[in-house]
Scaffold this motif. Structure first.
Motif: not given
Length: 137
Positions: A51-67
């Motif tokens: 909300d202050e205009g700062g940028v954060i870049v993140e990488r998805l490392e692991k995804f488990d829809n069932d869990a």
């Protein structure tokens, strides 16, 4: 390495909570201080604008829809840390109740461990309170 975590219990079924927060691009749907998210690299990287205009870049490392869990790392951010890795998870407590855990590990850089832990504990706690408000719980 520092660590912190926050948990909230919600009178909402886990599948309903996950439907709201489970998408890697879903932060603007429930986190008021992240109004913009843009996916890249086939949905594996998100560029967030706070909300202050700062940028954060993140990488998805692991995804488990069932869990109902995903883990991500920070590639770029205006935070005094390195080596950040965080997990967001939704657990069913009963058919009508859930528990959301948000935890992270990181190495402070340019701040004390206490300052870095306080910063992220506040982000997690305020974020989960915003989730509760968004769900009307």
């Amino acid at each position: 390495m520092a660590t912190t975590a926050a948990t909230i219990d919600l009178p909402v079924p886990a599948h309903q909570v996950w439907q709201l927060i489970g998408g890697f691009d879903a932060l603007p749907d429930w986190l008021p201080y992240i109004p913009e998210s843009e996916l890249g690299e086939g949905g594996r990287v998100r560029s967030l604008t706070n909300d202050e205009g700062g940028v954060i870049v993140e990488r998805l490392e692991k995804f488990d829809n069932d869990a109902r869990t995903y883990t991500y790392s920070i590639l770029q951010a205006p935070f005094p840390i390195t080596g950040y890795r965080s997990t967001l998870a939704v657990h069913a407590v009963s058919e009508a109740q859930s528990r959301v855990d948000w935890s992270g590990t990181f190495t402070p850089a340019g701040a004390s461990e206490e300052e870095a832990v306080t910063l992220f504990h506040g982000i997690y706690t305020e974020g989960l309170a915003a989730l509760k408000d968004t769900l009307g719980a």
